[in-house]
Write a protein that holds these residues in place. Structure first.
Motif, short mmCIF file in Angstrom:
data_model
loop_
_atom_site.label_atom_id
_atom_site.label_comp_id
_atom_site.label_asym_id
_atom_site.label_seq_id
_atom_site.Cartn_x
_atom_site.Cartn_y
_atom_site.Cartn_z
N ARG A 1 10.04 42.58 -28.04
CA ARG A 1 8.97 43.48 -28.37
C ARG A 1 7.73 42.70 -28.87
NH1 ARG A 1 12.85 44.01 -31.97
NH2 ARG A 1 12.70 43.33 -34.30
N THR B 1 11.87 48.14 -34.39
CA THR B 1 13.23 47.53 -33.78
C THR B 1 13.89 48.85 -32.95
OG1 THR B 1 14.58 48.45 -35.74
CG2 THR B 1 13.90 46.35 -35.90
N ILE C 1 16.61 49.89 -32.93
CA ILE C 1 17.44 50.93 -34.05
C ILE C 1 16.84 52.06 -34.30
CG2 ILE C 1 18.67 50.98 -36.33
CD1 ILE C 1 19.32 47.93 -35.73
N VAL D 1 17.30 56.91 -39.77
CA VAL D 1 18.37 55.89 -39.95
C VAL D 1 18.85 55.90 -41.07
CG1 VAL D 1 19.21 53.59 -39.31
CG2 VAL D 1 17.44 54.49 -37.97
N PHE E 1 23.39 50.93 -40.30
CA PHE E 1 23.44 50.51 -39.01
C PHE E 1 24.11 49.44 -39.17
CE2 PHE E 1 21.21 46.48 -38.80
CZ PHE E 1 20.38 46.93 -39.83
N MET F 1 25.90 45.80 -36.30
CA MET F 1 25.57 45.23 -35.18
C MET F 1 26.74 44.06 -35.02
SD MET F 1 21.67 44.34 -35.35
CE MET F 1 21.89 43.06 -33.86
N ALA G 1 22.19 49.45 -47.38
CA ALA G 1 22.70 47.67 -47.52
C ALA G 1 22.64 47.28 -46.21
CB ALA G 1 24.08 47.88 -48.13
N VAL G 2 22.52 45.94 -45.93
CA VAL G 2 22.83 45.11 -44.85
C VAL G 2 23.48 43.95 -44.87
CG1 VAL G 2 20.55 44.05 -45.08
CG2 VAL G 2 21.46 44.49 -42.95
N GLN H 1 16.60 40.31 -36.76
CA GLN H 1 16.67 41.72 -36.01
C GLN H 1 17.18 42.66 -37.14
OE1 GLN H 1 16.32 42.92 -33.32
NE2 GLN H 1 17.61 44.42 -32.64
N LYS H 2 18.15 42.27 -37.80
CA LYS H 2 18.73 42.80 -39.10
C LYS H 2 17.85 43.20 -40.08
CE LYS H 2 23.70 42.15 -38.25
NZ LYS H 2 24.98 41.35 -38.81
N ASP I 1 14.41 43.23 -39.81
CA ASP I 1 13.50 44.17 -39.31
C ASP I 1 14.12 45.56 -39.67
OD1 ASP I 1 11.64 42.03 -39.09
OD2 ASP I 1 12.38 42.18 -36.71
N ALA I 2 15.25 45.68 -38.91
CA ALA I 2 15.84 47.26 -38.88
C ALA I 2 15.96 47.61 -40.49
CB ALA I 2 17.15 47.14 -38.30
N PHE I 3 16.33 46.66 -41.33
CA PHE I 3 16.51 47.18 -42.53
C PHE I 3 15.31 47.69 -43.34
CE2 PHE I 3 17.63 45.69 -47.30
CZ PHE I 3 18.51 47.06 -47.44
N GLU J 1 12.69 48.56 -42.13
CA GLU J 1 12.49 49.94 -41.48
C GLU J 1 12.88 51.11 -42.20
OE1 GLU J 1 11.33 48.82 -36.72
OE2 GLU J 1 13.08 49.72 -37.15
N ILE J 2 14.29 50.88 -42.57
CA ILE J 2 14.93 51.82 -43.41
C ILE J 2 14.33 51.87 -44.74
CG2 ILE J 2 17.18 52.42 -44.52
CD1 ILE J 2 18.71 51.49 -42.05
#
Lengths: 280, 418
Positions: free
Chosen positions: A68, A79, A81, A116, A119, A121, B381-382, B401-402, B404-406, B408-409
């Motif tokens: 991205r 992401t 996700i 969300v 998650f 992975m 939590a991540v 990656q993790k 970034d996604a966390f 966003e949450i």
């Protein structure tokens, strides 16, 4: 005014572009290849042609996936996700768990409507990903979809115990040498891969409705193995490869309409349809 | 506005103090003084009170990790036959002590680890215990092992009385052993005096951690893991008190001026589980800072127990109680309660669980703790897969990656304070 937005999902193996307004105007799926920085603009151009619109007609572009950051013409990156969640919610509003089997990783996403909430992975290992299945399919001289159908004809399941892709390949070669049937090997393989993904997803407590997406969802062998493991039939979107790109386009649309509702200017980049380069 | 990383001014003093510690240890060794290896929570106070120098090979892993040489040392241990599945802190030390040719050892950071004359550890970490056993045989030097039973809920006077009594008996035996070995008399008043200093340094450290409850926090977890070292290396000595006093003053200044160590605007406050990934400290600070997120508290920062459990008038009892009551010695229930309180006290928005791949001690139960905390507090939590000293067990792309996604949450939820 009906806004036009685009989602660009550059995955590790496939690049996907979707252009939407009220409906899907264009969708393109192509291999990412080694030099994806040079590819995003070309796939985007194909999508624009398919939609019959020009680049300037697109109000907002959101990029997702591993590549991205290499989409210089995107207004925003998010992401996969978040994008899968949004995409899946648009097809299945009752979905609570999403399992995405991508080329490079597999993920499980817990949803509260389109939000969300958690998650997981896979970690530092290709076992349980599309790449694992591809390597094994290559070793067996089969296509992925063919391998899935073949697994349904298995009389028993040959257990493949190695989680390492390379060692699993070696183990399969040994089983073949011992005379095991290919059908039984691939059935065992799907059971193993699905078992790994299932146990990872269980950390989030799998809840119905559950949706399987990503390239892995195109294999009937994977879906059947999940059905057995879950005890119910998971849902599969019409084109599992596109849910991330559709979600990206929808999130772009949400952002654009959100700005309009709040009478705020939409933050867009000054953009040109061009390749990313690190050498300028 | 661009975020700015603002290291504490104390960083210079920290470097000087750590350098001096290692110089002094090596000087003592060369002058024929006794050097003991200790695990992190061994009863080092008694050794110090008998003029025995103390070295912590576990801490050496942290120094090598930050310096970026730990993976190479781990590989040296593997070349000796040790599996990559073993604790990387231990492999790092074995690589330095045993895997590096003698003539090259002085080129290692701080000149390597001096050979021990005696070894002390607790049963807390089985890996360290086995390594100490090995080196006891290898160097033919005595090994003293202290039992430390787990306090499953948390330490209490009633539940702990039996273990305290047993612990005191063990310490008395240890004193007799040391008196026989050194020919010196143990002086309990000297031990009491050092505990007065240790308690003071510990109180100042807890005050500093408490200051991180302020918004913005004046110190991050990534700072705390470095600035705890003076207390760790100089426990019971005036240097630790002086350092922690100055540290607290600097943090008070930062609180008054609302200066964050990492960000211009503190948007999200995070809990960090386990130690930071030593060889990625700088990059992780930048990554979190890019989102306005600051890991403000970690259970590991409370590693050495509470000053409330220290009573210099009863030094042996105090040493045992401290060892039993530290948060890390609690079972799941006790740890969940402790962390649940941190969530409220530090106004946290999310939990980052660093899973050290080669540490069974910390991995066991981490998922249960995470689940219990997310259910209890509703915070997201991540899990970050990583390692303390072995960079081969960590992936930048996966981490990014993790996170970034966390983030966003977190962005979707918003900060708890808004």
């Amino acid at each position: 005014m009906e806004l036009i937005t685009a989602g660009v999902d550059i995955g590790s193996t496939m690049t996907k572009v979707v252009i939407i307004n009220k409906e899907i105007l264009a969708s393109i799926i192509g291999p990412t290849g080694a030099e994806h920085r040079q590819l995003a603009d070309k796939v985007m151009a194909q999508a624009l042609e398919q939609a019959g619109i020009s680049f300037e007609d697109v109000h907002y572009i959101l990029a997702t996936g591993y590549g991205r950051i290499n989409v210089p013409f995107a207004d925003k990156q998010m992401t996969e996700i978040a994008c899968h969640a949004r995409g899946i919610h648009s097809f299945f509003p009752t979905a609570r768990t999403v399992i995405d089997i991508g080329g490079q990783d597999s993920k499980a996403i817990k949803l509260d409507n389109e939000k969300v909430i958690n998650f997981v992975m896979n970690d530092q290992c290709a076992a349980g990903t599309g790449r694992f299945l591809e390597v094994i399919a290559e070793a067996l001289g089969l296509g992925l979809e063919e391998m899935g159908e073949m697994s349904l004809r298995a009389k028993k399941k040959e257990k493949i115990s190695n989680t390492c892709t390379i060692f699993a390949e070696q183990e399969i070669v040994s089983r073949l040498a011992e005379g095991a049937a290919v059908e039984d090997i691939v059935a065992g393989l799907f059971e193993g891969v699905v078992g790994r993904i299932y146990h990872m997803a269980e950390r989030l407590k799998i809840e119905n409705d559950t949706v399987i997406t990503g390239g892995g969802a195109k294999s009937i062998g994977i879906i059947k193995a999940f059905e057995k493991k879950l005890g119910f039939t998971p849902m599969v979107p019409p084109e599992p490869l596109l849910t991330g790109a559709i979600g990206a386009a929808l999130l772009g649309r949400d952002l654009a309409y959100g700005s309009m509702e709040r009478s705020e200017p939409l933050r867009r980049k000054e953009r040109r349809l061009k390749s990313a380069t690190f050498f300028k | 506005m661009e975020n700015q990383v603002r290291p504490l001014k104390m960083m210079g003093k920290l470097t000087d103090l750590v350098n001096k510690y290692w110089q002094d240890v090596w000087k003592s060794k060369k002058e024929g003084e006794l050097v003991a290896w200790c695990s992190g929570m061994s009863p080092f106070e008694i050794l110090r009170a008998m003029d025995i120098n103390v070295v912590y090979p576990e801490a050496y892993g942290g120094f090598c990790g930050v310096a970026g040489i730990s993976t190479g040392l781990c590989q040296r241990a593997e070349a000796l036959g040790y599996s990559q599945d073993l604790c990387s802190i231990i492999r790092n030390s074995i690589g330095a002590i045993h895997g590096t040719p003698a003539k090259e050892q002085e080129n290692l950071i701080y000149g390597g680890i001096p050979k021990p004359d005696l070894l002390f550890c607790e049963t807390y970490c089985p890996g360290v215990y086995k390594m100490w056993e090995k080196y006891s045989r290898f160097y033919n030097v005595p090994l003293w092992v202290m039992e430390r039973p787990r306090m499953h809920d948390a330490f209490s006077k009633e539940k702990g009385a039996h273990f305290v009594k047993e612990g005191i008996d063990e310490l008395k035996e240890m004193v007799l052993f040391l008196e026989r070995l050194t020919g010196r008399r143990f002086n309990i008043d000297r031990l009491s005096q050092s505990l007065v200093l240790e308690r003071e340094a510990n109180r100042l450290w807890w005050d500093s951690l408490e200051l991180c409850q302020n918004i913005p926090a004046p110190m991050s977890v990534f700072d705390a893991v470095s600035h705890i070292f003076p207390y760790y290396l100089y426990r019971g000595e005036p240097q630790a008190v002086a350092y922690n006093q100055e540290l607290k003053s600097e943090l008070l200044d930062r609180v008054a001026q609302k200066i964050s160590p990492m960000v211009t605007e503190e948007r999200y406050r995070l809990y960090w589980d386990n130690l930071p990934i030593f060889f990625k400290l700088e990059e992780h600070i930048k990554k979190f800072a890019s989102y306005g997120a600051v890991p403000v508290v970690a259970m590991n920062s409370f590693l050495y127990g509470s000053p409330e459990d220290m009573d210099p008038e009863n030094p042996l009892e105090s040493i045992v109680k401290l060892s039993l009551s530290v948060p890390g010695n609690r079972g799941l229930k006790g740890r969940i309660e402790f962390l649940g309180k941190l969530v409220e006290d530090y106004s946290l928005d999310g939990l980052v669980m660093q899973r050290t791949r080669t540490c069974l001690l910390n991995n066991m139960g981490q998922d249960d703790i995470m689940k219990a905390l997310t259910e209890k507090t509703g915070l997201p939590a991540v899990v970050i897969e990583g390692d303390l000293c072995d960079s081969r067990l960590y992936s930048d792309s996966e981490f990014n990656q993790k996170i970034d996604a966390f983030m966003e949450i977190l962005a979707q939820r918003g900060s708890r304070r808004n």
